[in-house]
Structure formats: C-alpha cells, structure tokens
Write an enzyme that holds these catalytic residues in place. Structure first.
Site, PDB file in Angstrom:
ATOM      1  N   LEU A 183       0.842  -1.204   0.000  1.00  0.00           N
ATOM      2  CA  LEU A 183       0.000   0.000   0.000  1.00  0.00           C
ATOM      3  C   LEU A 183       0.877   1.254   0.000  1.00  0.00           C
ATOM      4  O   LEU A 183       2.028   1.221   0.424  1.00  0.00           O
ATOM      5  CB  LEU A 183      -0.898  -0.016   1.247  1.00  0.00           C
ATOM      6  CG  LEU A 183      -1.825  -1.226   1.389  1.00  0.00           C
ATOM      7  CD1 LEU A 183      -2.492  -1.239   2.765  1.00  0.00           C
ATOM      8  CD2 LEU A 183      -2.888  -1.224   0.285  1.00  0.00           C
ATOM      9  N   HIS A 209      16.318  32.499  17.596  1.00  0.00           N
ATOM     10  CA  HIS A 209      17.718  32.642  17.192  1.00  0.00           C
ATOM     11  C   HIS A 209      18.568  31.584  17.889  1.00  0.00           C
ATOM     12  O   HIS A 209      18.347  31.330  19.082  1.00  0.00           O
ATOM     13  CB  HIS A 209      18.217  34.029  17.589  1.00  0.00           C
ATOM     14  CG  HIS A 209      19.670  34.239  17.303  1.00  0.00           C
ATOM     15  ND1 HIS A 209      20.141  34.459  16.020  1.00  0.00           N
ATOM     16  CD2 HIS A 209      20.752  34.237  18.120  1.00  0.00           C
ATOM     17  CE1 HIS A 209      21.460  34.597  16.069  1.00  0.00           C
ATOM     18  NE2 HIS A 209      21.863  34.464  17.328  1.00  0.00           N
TER      19      HIS A 209
END
Ligand SMILES: Cc1cc2nc3c(=O)[nH]c(=O)nc-3n(C[C@H](O)[C@H](O)[C@H](O)COP(=O)(O)OP(=O)(O)OC[C@H]3O[C@@H](n4cnc5c(N)ncnc54)[C@H](O)[C@@H]3O)c2cc1C
Length: 475
Positions: free
Chosen positions: A43, A454
């Site tokens: 599948l 950051h």
C-alpha cells in the site's frame, strides 16, 4: 460478475496511494464501511513506493556524503582516504524505510477495519466495482472514489527502454552509478535526481525546453538554482529541445536543438526522461460509464465530484477546470479527506489550490507557496518584494549551507503576503510557516512582528519580511 451476492460497502476506493489510503482512513473514522482495491503488493502508491519516500531517502544519503566529502572543513579526519559508496547498503536502507512505511499503512487499514482487496479494479456501473485481476470478485458500493494516480509520461519520438532510457521508476533503483547522466526535464523530479547522482559522482546534464530550470518557481529561484548547480558541476541546457535519443549497447546517443537552432549531439550512459506524469485510467472503464475526461484526466468539480453521480475522483488522476492541478502527495491526501468528509455529510469547502506549498528537495532545497513576483504583477498587484540571503545567518554558517535566500512577494496597498519563495537549507520545512501566513491572509507587518527564534534558519523569513519594508536588520 464473479459472485451472486457482492460484498457491499458504503465506500469503495480504487487505488491506495496518498489520495486513496487517506480517503479510506478518514471515511472509516467517520463511520463508513470501506474497502480499498489496490493492485500493487504493498500500500502507499507512487509516493511511498517509487516517489517522495525513496527519492528523499537517496537525497539524505547524498547529503550525508556531502558532509563526509567536506570532512576537512568539519575537522573530521578520514584515515582510510576518500569515502566510497556502497550502493547495496544504500538501497537496503532506502527499501527498509519504504517497507516500514507501507506496512504502517497496512496497520492503519487493520486498525480502521478497512478491507484491502488485492487486485485490479474496473468500474462496472450502478455502484459496482469488478476486481478483474487478483482477488476476483464484484463489490457493491454506495460511493466510489477513483484514486488511481499517475505514471511516468514520455515524449513523442523517444522510446523508453527502461535500461538506457529510463524514468524515475528505474532511477531510484540504479545499482551502478552512471558515469554520465542526461536528464530531460527540470521539474522537481529532474532536479532532485540531478542532485542525487551528481553527489554520487555522475557527470550530470539537465536539458530543459523552457528558458529556465524549475520553470514553475519564481525567476530568482531558478537563477539561483542554475548558479549553484553550475558550482556543483551540473550543466544546464535551457531553451533546448531533445529531438532524438537512441539507446545503444554502451549508452544513449542524444540529439538536441539548442537556442541557436543548431543540432547538437550528446552521449550519456543513461538518459532519464523526467517530463511529467500522465493519468492512470486504462482498463478502468471510465469511458464506458461516460465519466467526463480532460486530456485523459478525470474531470472533477471543486469538491472532487466526477460527471457521474456517486463517483468521486482525487489525486494525480484528476483535472480541475480552469487551473493546473498540482500532482503532489499532500494535495491528493487533502482531496481524500475532503471527499470522505463530504460523503459523511460534513460541511466541506473547496481546497485553496493557490495556497498549496511546493517542495523540491534538490541541493539547495526549494520551498514555495503563493504567487511568484511575475504572477502577482500579471494579476495587477502593486508588488513589493524583500529578500534575505541565508549566507548571512549564523545558523546557515554553522551548517555550512550558505547558498540561497528567502524572497517575499507582497501587495503594497494592503501589505498582504502574496507569495514566499525560498531556495536554501531547510526550505522544504520553512515553507510551512509561509503556507500558514497565506492561509491566514497575513500582512508583512504581522510576519515582522512574529518573533523568530535565534539562531535558526527561520530568521531568514523574519529578515525577508523586514526587507519588504526596506529595513532588514542584518543586511
Ligand atoms: C520520483 C517522484 C518523487 C515525488 N516526490 C514528491 C514529493 O516529494 N512530494 C510530493 O508531494 N509529491 C511527490 N511526488 C508526487 C506524488 O508521489 C504523487 O502526487 C502522489 O503519489 C499522488 O497520489 P495518488 O493517490 O493520486 O496516486 P498514486 O500514488 O499514483 O496511487 C495510485 C494507486 O492506484 C493503484 N491503481 C491504479 N489503477 C488501479 C486499478 N485499476 N485497480 C487497483 N489499483 C489501481 C496504483 O497501483 C497506485 O498504488 C513524487 C512523484 C515521483 C514520481
């Protein structure tokens, strides 16, 4: 046809790709009795077996090799000399990833009590689906979903022999790395294989009929890709038409007409034809049921209904009037969910195809969503743009991935973000933020006010939005 009392279902799905299997799971979650007819041994369809998953697995190997090849820069000594590839082990790892995922879909079918009928389906009218090969039988369905997908499409005059002249189906299995590889077509499939095999050591040439690589992307992205490909030793022949290709015992003889109108001869070990994919409907019986087609694709409305009641279609096999339908795994899955919810009586809305993110996993990666600068101008927007190069970011320097940029296309009048186009490290992940921004009709101001952590690659999006307002901080 095969049994006097056909097995009866609320929904029969034909095809277990990312469209069909997701539609089946969602329909089952919503209380439907579901069967899926799938002719392959496993599948998952194109995406899991021959497409997204195996190609991205190979690209991860290429990335690992890149790090090792740059070991000097990383301060890693290689006491045994230059790294060597073991293609058997590379394919074994890739195949393990694929089989793990296809088995995962099998597990989900069991969990959701979905019957997998192993065989080839054909429409037989009046809610009947005949399984004509494999577990031959007749199924009765209140609703049918066609999700038969697509297969590689060649171009006239070039015979694909699957040995010297190949498609992506063969390119994912090559055990010998070709010395030279010519790739016809510079869409996502073409440029991804260019990155894989160039890194693995092939001489790679891409031939593109249009004036630039990845022609659906923003022009700046195409230019950056061509530049970085050149640095990596990938040759790009744009405005070039292949007129002839003949496989021989030792390789492929190719003739191409360049922008000068002159004929050029090329030789390669392998020619990979990556010129797109066509719909799979052969033997399905769509014509005999009178299902409307558009150039072979199944025509659907904005809620994926075909011209015949109680038959829907989703994924690569469909065409939607008035627009190009993107052949992408996530689009097929979104359509699968939409159809399953519609059949369960939920209030569904058409998908917004203008906000579908596109990802191309070449090196450097490309992620984009929304209008390109040229398309926005063509639609009459007063456009302003801002770009920020990855090379300035600390995070990109640490990763040694400094090529590329983020470019934001915005509407000057209302400050709305119209499109985000990026080429560079992690672009295929970063594009998720951009897709959300477009979905929420975000302004550039809101992107600026969104705090980007950051040090991250995502800072390039924050900085590019500042740049739209003429005030990037680090540039
Ligand atoms: C090399 C490559 C890389 C790709 N990479 C990406 C990517 O990174 N990201 C992305 O979004 N997309 C990618 N794609 C595209 C993606 O794979 C397709 O858009 C997606 O698989 C379409 O899903 P689908 O369900 O419509 O069809 P498919 O996945 O093609 O599935 C159709 C299924 O139907 C079955 N079937 C067909 N006819 C019958 C029948 N008569 N009876 C029973 N079964 C039948 C087939 O066996 C198949 O399993 C890639 C494609 C390729 C080729």
């Amino acid at each position: 046809m095969y049994s006097s009392v056909p097995a009866s279902y609320d929904v029969v799905v034909i095809g277990a790709g990312t469209g069909g299997y997701v539609a089946a799971i969602r329909a089952s979650q919503l209380g439907k009795k579901v069967a899926v007819v799938e002719k392959q041994k496993s599948l998952g369809g194109t995406c899991l077996i021959w497409g997204c998953i195996p190609t991205k697995a190979l690209l991860e190997h290429a990335h690992a090799l890149k790090i090792v090849q740059n070991s000097d820069e990383w301060g890693i000594a290689l006491p045994y000399g230059a790294p060597a590839l073991d293609m058997q082990r590379i394919h074994a790892r890739k195949d393990k990833i694929v089989s793990g995922l296809t088995r995962g879909v099998e597990f989900l079918f069991k969990k959701n009590k979905i019957d997998w009928i192993k065989g080839t389906a054909a429409l037989a009218g009046k809610g009947r689906v005949d399984v004509v090969e494999g577990d031959k039988q007749t199924l009765q369905a209140a609703e049918i979903i066609i999700a038969t997908g697509s297969s590689p499409r060649g171009i006239p005059g070039i015979e694909i022999d699957h040995t010297r002249i190949i498609t992506s189906d063969e390119a994912i299995h090559l055990t010998d790395i070709p010395k030279s590889l010519v790739i016809l077509g510079s869409g996502a499939v073409g440029v991804e294989f260019a990155s894989i095999y160039r890194r693995f050591g092939s001489d790679v040439t891409i031939i593109e009929l249009l004036p630039r690589l990845v022609p659906v992307e923003d022009e700046a992205v195409s230019a950056e890709l061509e530049k970085t490909f050149r640095k990596q030793g990938i040759q790009s022949l744009t405005n070039t038409r292949v007129t002839k290709a003949v496989g021989t015992a030792s390789g492929v003889d190719i003739e191409a007409e360049g922008p000068d109108g002159k004929s050029h001869k090329l030789k390669a070990d392998i020619l990979l034809v990556a010129t797109g994919r066509g719909p799979v409907t052969s033997g399905l019986g769509v014509e005999s049921l009178g299902i409307a087609l558009d150039k072979g694709y199944i025509k659907v409305d904005s809620l994926c209904r075909t011209s015949v009641p109680n038959i829907s279609a989703i994924g690569d096999v469909i065409a939607i009037e008035g627009r190009v339908h993107p052949q992408l795994a996530h689009v097929s899955s979104a359509e699968g969910i939409l159809v399953a919810e519609r059949l369960a009586g939920k209030d569904v809305r058409p998908l917004n195809y203008d906000h579908v993110p596109g990802c191309t996993y070449c090196d450097p990666e490309i992620g984009s969503v929304g209008l390109t600068e040229a398309a926005a101008k063509k639609q009459g927007y007063d456009v302003r743009v801002g770009s920020f190069p990855f090379g300035i970011l600390g995070r990109a320097k640490m990763a040694g991935e400094t090529d590329g940029f983020v470019k934001i296309v915005a509407d000057k009048q209302y400050d709305e973000v119209l499109g985000v186009h990026m080429i560079g490290p992690r672009s295929t992940e970063l594009v998720a933020e951009a897709a959300l921004a477009l979905r929420l009709e975000c302004t550039v101001e809101e992107l600026i006010k969104t705090i980007h952590a950051h040090p991250t690659f995502s800072e390039a999006i924050g900085e590019a939005s500042h740049a739209v307002h003429g005030a990037a901080i680090h540039m």
